[in-house]
Design an enzyme around this catalytic site. Structure first.
Site, PDB file in Angstrom:
ATOM      1  N   LYS A  13     -21.124  -2.320  42.596  1.00  0.00           N
ATOM      2  CA  LYS A  13     -20.255  -3.505  42.723  1.00  0.00           C
ATOM      3  C   LYS A  13     -19.269  -3.603  41.584  1.00  0.00           C
ATOM      4  CE  LYS A  13     -23.651  -6.968  42.082  1.00  0.00           C
ATOM      5  NZ  LYS A  13     -23.703  -6.539  40.783  1.00  0.00           N
ATOM      6  N   ARG A 127     -27.520   5.772  35.229  1.00  0.00           N
ATOM      7  CA  ARG A 127     -26.410   4.912  34.834  1.00  0.00           C
ATOM      8  C   ARG A 127     -26.390   4.705  33.323  1.00  0.00           C
ATOM      9  NH1 ARG A 127     -24.773  -0.856  37.433  1.00  0.00           N
ATOM     10  NH2 ARG A 127     -26.610  -1.715  36.414  1.00  0.00           N
TER      11      ARG A 127
HETATM   12  P1  ADP Z   1     -26.533  -5.719  38.367  1.00  0.00           P
HETATM   13  O1  ADP Z   1     -25.754  -6.212  39.521  1.00  0.00           O
HETATM   14  O2  ADP Z   1     -26.441  -4.249  38.205  1.00  0.00           O
HETATM   15  O3  ADP Z   1     -27.950  -6.217  38.390  1.00  0.00           O
HETATM   16  P2  ADP Z   1     -25.068  -7.512  36.544  1.00  0.00           P
HETATM   17  O4  ADP Z   1     -24.311  -7.025  35.374  1.00  0.00           O
HETATM   18  O5  ADP Z   1     -24.318  -8.098  37.669  1.00  0.00           O
HETATM   19  O6  ADP Z   1     -25.946  -6.260  37.007  1.00  0.00           O
HETATM   20  O7  ADP Z   1     -26.151  -8.605  36.050  1.00  0.00           O
HETATM   21  C1  ADP Z   1     -27.044  -8.345  35.004  1.00  0.00           C
HETATM   22  C2  ADP Z   1     -27.996  -9.511  34.817  1.00  0.00           C
HETATM   23  O8  ADP Z   1     -27.243 -10.681  34.441  1.00  0.00           O
HETATM   24  C3  ADP Z   1     -28.773  -9.937  36.053  1.00  0.00           C
HETATM   25  O9  ADP Z   1     -29.936  -9.163  36.257  1.00  0.00           O
HETATM   26  C4  ADP Z   1     -29.078 -11.401  35.723  1.00  0.00           C
HETATM   27  O10 ADP Z   1     -30.132 -11.508  34.801  1.00  0.00           O
HETATM   28  C5  ADP Z   1     -27.811 -11.856  35.013  1.00  0.00           C
HETATM   29  N1  ADP Z   1     -26.833 -12.463  35.959  1.00  0.00           N
HETATM   30  C6  ADP Z   1     -25.591 -11.988  36.249  1.00  0.00           C
HETATM   31  N2  ADP Z   1     -24.965 -12.770  37.147  1.00  0.00           N
HETATM   32  C7  ADP Z   1     -25.829 -13.769  37.457  1.00  0.00           C
HETATM   33  C8  ADP Z   1     -25.798 -14.889  38.337  1.00  0.00           C
HETATM   34  N3  ADP Z   1     -24.728 -15.144  39.115  1.00  0.00           N
HETATM   35  N4  ADP Z   1     -26.891 -15.697  38.381  1.00  0.00           N
HETATM   36  C9  ADP Z   1     -27.964 -15.458  37.626  1.00  0.00           C
HETATM   37  N5  ADP Z   1     -28.076 -14.416  36.786  1.00  0.00           N
HETATM   38  C10 ADP Z   1     -27.023 -13.567  36.695  1.00  0.00           C
END
Ligand code: ADP
Ligand code: ZN
Length: 213
Positions: A13, A127
């Site tokens: 994503k 990754r």
């Molecule tokens: P991925 O999609 O690879 O899991 P992200 O960088 O999108 O990685 O998110 C990493 C972490 O940040 C998530 O596992 C969560 O703990 C937190 N996080 C990110 N966006 C949100 C959200 N919208 N709500 C709650 N936690 C979030």
């Protein structure tokens, strides 16, 4: 152009959101990147988010939602944005929907990046992420030119602590329980576009643009 990019952890994503943002000339907003930047800077928000992130759990909505709303209210977001990693729960999606109504705007598309769990597990083990600018790499599919050094900013490229195999399984479970219901949510609103996430990165943008036509 306002687009949400949905998908499991490691579905690609972030990479896709950044390509689409560049294509449309709008900001790429990743809640995960914002949390990681806060963690690195040692802010109160970073400290609070840390324990959830490291455990592969969602950061509570009280911390996440306001942060996102403040971000999309900024000047550079007036012409649109690409949301990556938000919303991640039905509650976040409903709150976002009413906030957008208040702002008088709507989401044009929701791109759902589809990748089977088995591929996700394979990908996550390879990754690596720039600890300065957050760009993701992969030791096989998207390596850095020099080992451990970010091509774009020269920062140190490392494995995110939440990409450790034990945590990845937990994040997948959280994804299936909390986030995947959003697929139906946006399908019922007519904005969902499914894209195959199991393609070469070079082809990712053209696949997406084809689906948006
Ligand atoms: P991925 O999609 O690879 O899991 P992200 O960088 O999108 O990685 O998110 C990493 C972490 O940040 C998530 O596992 C969560 O703990 C937190 N996080 C990110 N966006 C949100 C959200 N919208 N709500 C709650 N936690 C979030
Ligand atoms: Zn970098």
């Amino acid at each position: 152009m306002r687009i949400i990019v949905l998908g499991g952890p490691g579905a690609g994503k972030g990479t896709r959101a950044s390509l689409v943002a560049e294509h449309f000339g709008v900001p790429h907003i990743s809640t995960g990147d914002i949390f990681r930047a806060n963690l690195k800077a040692g802010t109160q928000l970073g400290l609070e988010a840390k324990k959830y992130m490291e455990a592969g759990q969602l950061v509570p909505d009280e911390l996440t939602v306001k942060l996102l709303f403040d971000r999309v209210a900024q000047d550079d977001c007036q012409g649109g944005y690409i949301l990556d990693g938000f919303p991640r729960t039905i509650n976040q999606a409903q709150l976002l929907e009413s906030e957008l109504v208040k702002m008088g705007v709507n989401i044009d598309y929701v791109i759902n990046v589809e990748v089977p769990d088995q591929r996700i597990i394979e990908r996550m083990s390879g990754r690596r992420t720039c600890s300065d600018c957050g760009i993701p790499y992969h030791i096989e599919y998207a390596p850095t030119a020099a080992e451990g050094v970010c091509d774009k900013c020269g920062g140190e490229v490392v494995m995110r602590s939440d990409d450790a195999p034990e945590t990845v399984m937990g994040r997948l479970t959280v994804y299936h329980n909390e986030t995947s219901p959003l697929i139906e949510f946006y399908e019922s609103r007519g904005s969902l576009k499914n894209v195959n996430g199991d393609v070469e990165i070079e082809d990712a943008l053209s696949y997406i643009l084809k689906v948006l036509e």
